[in-house]
Write a protein that holds these residues in place. Structure first.
Motif, PDB file in Angstrom:
ATOM      1  N   THR A 178       4.608   7.802   3.182  1.00  0.00           N
ATOM      2  CA  THR A 178       3.420   7.119   2.648  1.00  0.00           C
ATOM      3  C   THR A 178       3.730   6.223   1.440  1.00  0.00           C
ATOM      4  OG1 THR A 178       2.811   8.848   1.046  1.00  0.00           O
ATOM      5  CG2 THR A 178       1.959   9.083   3.307  1.00  0.00           C
ATOM      6  N   TYR A 192       4.674   3.289  -1.121  1.00  0.00           N
ATOM      7  CA  TYR A 192       4.303   1.882  -0.999  1.00  0.00           C
ATOM      8  C   TYR A 192       5.264   0.992  -1.787  1.00  0.00           C
ATOM      9  CZ  TYR A 192       1.852  -2.519  -1.624  1.00  0.00           C
ATOM     10  OH  TYR A 192       1.557  -3.852  -1.674  1.00  0.00           O
ATOM     11  N   ASP A 247       6.031  -2.426  -3.183  1.00  0.00           N
ATOM     12  CA  ASP A 247       5.116  -3.511  -3.573  1.00  0.00           C
ATOM     13  C   ASP A 247       5.902  -4.786  -3.867  1.00  0.00           C
ATOM     14  OD1 ASP A 247       3.310  -5.194  -4.878  1.00  0.00           O
ATOM     15  OD2 ASP A 247       2.931  -3.801  -6.552  1.00  0.00           O
ATOM     16  N   GLU A 279       3.555  -5.975   6.523  1.00  0.00           N
ATOM     17  CA  GLU A 279       2.902  -4.760   7.033  1.00  0.00           C
ATOM     18  C   GLU A 279       3.644  -4.128   8.208  1.00  0.00           C
ATOM     19  OE1 GLU A 279      -1.398  -4.740   7.561  1.00  0.00           O
ATOM     20  OE2 GLU A 279      -1.563  -6.467   6.216  1.00  0.00           O
ATOM     21  N   ILE A 318       7.404  -2.771   5.089  1.00  0.00           N
ATOM     22  CA  ILE A 318       6.966  -1.457   4.595  1.00  0.00           C
ATOM     23  C   ILE A 318       7.484  -0.321   5.485  1.00  0.00           C
ATOM     24  CG2 ILE A 318       4.957   0.012   4.060  1.00  0.00           C
ATOM     25  CD1 ILE A 318       3.511  -2.568   3.109  1.00  0.00           C
ATOM     26  N   SER A 326      -2.768  -3.442  -1.873  1.00  0.00           N
ATOM     27  CA  SER A 326      -1.939  -2.498  -2.629  1.00  0.00           C
ATOM     28  C   SER A 326      -2.746  -1.262  -3.017  1.00  0.00           C
ATOM     29  CB  SER A 326      -1.399  -3.156  -3.903  1.00  0.00           C
ATOM     30  OG  SER A 326      -0.559  -4.245  -3.588  1.00  0.00           O
ATOM     31  N   ARG A 376      -2.936   1.219  -0.220  1.00  0.00           N
ATOM     32  CA  ARG A 376      -1.648   1.889   0.032  1.00  0.00           C
ATOM     33  C   ARG A 376      -1.313   2.902  -1.065  1.00  0.00           C
ATOM     34  NH1 ARG A 376       1.300   0.463   4.835  1.00  0.00           N
ATOM     35  NH2 ARG A 376      -0.013  -1.142   5.763  1.00  0.00           N
ATOM     36  N   SER A 410      -0.962   7.195  -0.665  1.00  0.00           N
ATOM     37  CA  SER A 410       0.212   7.990  -1.033  1.00  0.00           C
ATOM     38  C   SER A 410      -0.144   9.004  -2.121  1.00  0.00           C
ATOM     39  CB  SER A 410       1.350   7.069  -1.504  1.00  0.00           C
ATOM     40  OG  SER A 410       2.559   7.793  -1.546  1.00  0.00           O
TER      41      SER A 410
END
Ligand code: NAX
Length: 328
Positions: free
Chosen positions: A190, A192, A194, A216, A220, A304, A307, A311
């Motif tokens: 999970t 992220y 960035d 996406e 990621i 963001s 995401r 997490s």
């Protein structure tokens, strides 16, 4: 001559240890002029294997290696350590539920947190690589009441380095041209990575890429599932890269992050960016003299936000689970 820095490594006979110990002994952490004493912790059944690894370390005749201590009692091995790299953990076995995994690791990280609390040096820093790294760090710090929470971190530097490497490959830039990468959240699928706050050769990375679909559907998932891809290809999990990232993270923590850049570390949240206070979550941080500071004021767009929240939700679930088990 300077007195040696005492560095503990747990799980020292494991895969990551087989790379990490040699890098540490070679001076990759603090330079060849800073002598290092290795303190190697293993469980009883792995001590013979560890003996073999230590024979190989001896055979390298590392000039900066001041000594090696091995053992299975954390109270002895951690005595006076300045840095503890907690790598050893219980992997998920067949038929093991998530709760069983948290419980097995809970036993390890409560005991090690208590031992560090009792016997580590006053300036100790503790980096957790063993999974589930964020929650293991939370368990350790919760069991070490006399050590400031800021002295604990969990490793998301491997994810950070993977993200830099993937972005460099996509843009044709050198890895050194990529700055201000951030991994948010949990060291898990999970997490992220960035790129909206990252730069490539001084240009905003998201703009340089200009491809939300790639972000996406490729970037990621590639970063987040890299560990599984390596198991698939190599037949065993990332070891040398994990050791390298463990050193990168500890080196930058102790000696400082580069001017104009930051690194990713999972640290105890102060509530920044809406991450609940007290959980161990990955943030962009600058480091200096053994301290870290969360980089504040970054723009978090809607994508963001979603995401990061996902997490962080996983981390609060893990926290609630270990709380329920009485581990924190
Ligand atoms: P290995 O299974 O090869 O080695 C782990 C070692 O830890 C074993 O030798 C075991 O005897 C020892 N150990 C178990 N309990 C212990 C205890 N209570 N005290 C001392 N030692 C103990 O695993 P390895 O591939 O080296 O990976 C180690 C950990 O790193 C795993 O939890 C793994 O999931 C985690 N990883 C974390 C990464 C990260 O980025 N945070 C990436 C790489 C890696 O997957």
């Amino acid at each position: 001559s300077t007195s040696p820095v005492k560095v503990a490594v747990t799980g020292a006979a494991g895969q990551i240890g087989y790379s990490l110990l040699f890098r540490l002994a070679n001076g990759d952490l603090l330079g060849k002029d800073t002598p290092i004493e290795l303190r190697l912790l293993e469980i009883e059944p792995a001590l013979k294997t560890l003996e073999g690894v230590v024979m190989e370390i001896d055979d390298c005749a590392f000039p900066g290696l001041a000594g090696v201590v091995t053992g299975s009692d954390p109270r002895k091995v951690f005595d006076g350590v300045n840095l503890a790299l907690l790598v050893g953990a219980r992997p998920r076995g067949p038929g093991m539920e998530r709760g069983d995994l948290l419980e097995a690791n809970g036993a390890i990280f409560t005991a090690q947190g208590k031992a560090l609390n009792e016997v580590a040096a006053d300036d100790v820093r503790i980096g957790v690589t063993g999974n589930p790294a964020n929650t293991n760090a939370l368990i350790a710090l919760s069991n070490a009441p006399d050590i400031p929470h800021e002295r604990f971190s969990a490793l998301t530097r491997l994810d950070h380095n993977r993200a830099i490497s993937q972005l460099a490959a996509k843009t044709g830039a050198a890895v050194t041209d990529i700055k201000q990468m951030t991994i948010w959240g949990n060291h898990s699928a999970t997490q992220y990575p960035d790129i909206f706050n990252a730069t490539v050769g001084g240009t905003n990375a998201a703009e340089a890429v200009g491809d939300q679909e790639w972000l996406e559907s490729t970037f990621i998932p590639t970063v987040a599932k890299r560990g599984a891809a390596i198991i698939d290809a190599r037949g065993s999990s990332s070891a040398a890269s994990a050791a390298s990232a463990t050193i990168d993270a500890a080196r930058d923590w102790l000696t400082g992050s580069a001017e104009g850049d930051w690194v990713s570390m999972a640290v105890v949240s102060d509530g920044s960016y809406g991450v609940p206070e007290g959980i161990v979550s990955s943030f962009p941080v600058t480091t200096s003299g053994g301290d870290w500071t969360i980089v504040e004021g970054l723009d978090v767009n809607d994508f963001s936000r979603g995401r990061i929240d996902a997490s962080v939700a996983e981390l609060t679930e893990e926290r609630d689970a270990v709380k329920g088990l009485g581990l924190i």
